[in-house]
Design a protein around this motif. Structure first.
Motif, short mmCIF file in Angstrom:
data_model
loop_
_atom_site.label_atom_id
_atom_site.label_comp_id
_atom_site.label_asym_id
_atom_site.label_seq_id
_atom_site.Cartn_x
_atom_site.Cartn_y
_atom_site.Cartn_z
N GLY A 42 0.88 -1.32 0.13
CA GLY A 42 0.02 0.04 -0.04
C GLY A 42 0.91 1.30 -0.04
N SER A 74 -1.16 -3.21 -4.17
CA SER A 74 -1.53 -1.85 -4.89
C SER A 74 -0.89 -2.34 -6.45
CB SER A 74 -0.78 -1.03 -4.36
OG SER A 74 -1.05 0.24 -5.23
N TYR A 131 -9.23 2.85 -4.15
CA TYR A 131 -8.20 3.86 -2.88
C TYR A 131 -8.70 5.10 -3.13
CZ TYR A 131 -4.38 4.63 -0.06
OH TYR A 131 -3.49 4.79 0.87
#
Length: 297
Positions: A42, A74, A131
Motif C-alpha cells: 500500500g 496495490s 483507493y
C-alpha cells in the motif's frame, strides 16, 4: 476479505533494495496476530517508489509468508497499461485482492477515473478495492462516483480516505453510501487517526497503518468497534492520541517508519530515497512518546 482489520506493513529497503528477511518477518507477525487481511504494497509499503520487478518480488514474498491470510497489493501507476501489467503480476502471484488509486501527472476528471476503473475491472479476476486517497493521488472522489464504480464487475471494497470528524456526520455518510453501493461492496476507513470514529460510524474494515506494525493492539481496537463497544473503542483510541499528533503533523508513512526504526523492527534508513524518517527533536520527541503508549513495544 474486505472486513475487519487489514494491516498494511512497511516494505523496508536497504540501499534501495527490499530487505527480504525483515519484510517476511513483518508479514509473519501479522499472520501470528490473526489479522483478517494484509495490504502489502500500500502507500505504507512505498509501492509507487518501487520498480515493477520489485513489486512482483515483494508480492510473491508476502503471499508466500501469509500462510493463507488474504493478501491485497496495490497496482497503482500513472500508466494504464502498466496498471494492467501490475495486476497480472499480482494475480499470478496469488493475491486475493487488488488496490487501485487513480495516479496521474495530469489531474484526472471523474469521467477519466471511471474509465480507468472500468477498464481494469473488466480485465481482472480478483476483487478490486477503490483507493480514495486525495492526499497522495490528488483526485477527490465524489460519493456519486464511488457509487457508480461499485457496480462495475469485480468490485470488492471502497477505502475511504476521509470522513466528517463528528460521529453523527461520519455515520450519516457511511449509512448513505451503504444504502447506495452495489451489494457485497464493503466500506472501509483509512487514515489511522480517524479510523476508530470510522468503525463506530459503520465502516466494515480498517485499512490500518498501525496494524502493519502493531497488529495485536489494532485488532483489539477493531474488534471493540465492530461489536459496537464505543467506550472501549474510544479508550483504546484515546491512548493513541499522542501518536496521532505525529501522524497529523508528518503523515503516517514517515512516522510509522520512524517507529519501526526506533523499535528495531527495521534497519535505518528504511524508506525509498529521497524520503526520510523523522530526525532531530521530532525523532527524540516521538521516541519519548512511544514509551508512554500501550502498544507492547
Amino acid at each position: 476479505m474486505f472486513t475487519g482489520l487489514s494491516a498494511f506493513p512497511l516494505t523496508p529497503l536497504v540501499q534501495g533494495e527490499i530487505d527480504e528477511k525483515i519484510f517476511v518477518s513483518l508479514i509473519e507477525r501479522l499472520v501470528t496476530a490473526g489479522v483478517h487481511s494484509i495490504g502489502a504494497l500500500g502507500s505504507t509499503g512505498s509501492y509507487a517508489y518501487l520498480t515493477r520487478e520489485q513489486r512482483l518480488h515483494a508480492t510473491r514474498l508476502a503471499v508466500g509468508a501469509a500462510a493463507g491470510v488474504p493478501v491485497m497489493t496495490s497496482i497503482g501507476s500513472i500508466n494504464a497499461d502498466e496498471v494492467l501489467r501490475l495486476a497480472e503480476d499480482a494475480q499470478m502471484s496469488g493475491v486475493s485482492g487488488l488496490l487501485l488509486a487513480p495516479l496521474s501527472y495530469q489531474k484526472l476528471t471523474a469521467d477519466e477515473v471511471f474509465r480507468l476503473y472500468e477498464r481494469v475491472a473488466g480485465e481482472i479476476s480478483v476483487p478490486l478495492c477503490i483507493y480514495d486517497n486525495p492526499a497522495t493521488s490528488g483526485f477527490e472522489f465524489s460519493d456519486e462516483l464511488l457509487v457508480a464504480l461499485s457496480f462495475l464487475r469485480n468490485m470488492g471494497s471502497i477505502k475511504l480516505g476521509d470522513l466528517p470528524p463528528d460521529l453523527a456526520g461520519a455515520s450519516a455518510r457511511v449509512a448513505k453510501l451503504k444504502s447506495q453501493v452495489a451489494e457485497g461492496v464493503t466500506i472501509g476507513i483509512s487514515g489511522d487517526a480517524q479510523s476508530a470514529n470510522g468503525l463506530l460510524a459503520g465502516c466494515d474494515v480498517w485499512y490500518s497503518v498501525l496494524g502493519g506494525l502493531f497488529p495485536h493492539y489494532s485488532l483489539r481496537l477493531t474488534q471493540a468497534a465492530l461489536r459496537g463497544d464505543a467506550d472501549e473503542t474510544q479508550q483504546l483510541n484515546s491512548a493513541l492520541e499522542p501518536l496521532w499528533v505525529f501522524f497529523r503533523r508528518h503523515g503516517s508513512l514517515r512516522v510509522i517508519a520512524t517507529v519501526a526504526e526506533l523499535t528495531g523492527r527495521v534497519a535505518a534508513p528504511c524508506l525509498p530515497f529521497p524520503l526520510q524518517t523523522l530526525a532531530g527533536e521530532e525523532r527524540h520527541a516521538l521516541q519519548m512518546t512511544l514509551g508512554q503508549l500501550p502498544l507492547g513495544i
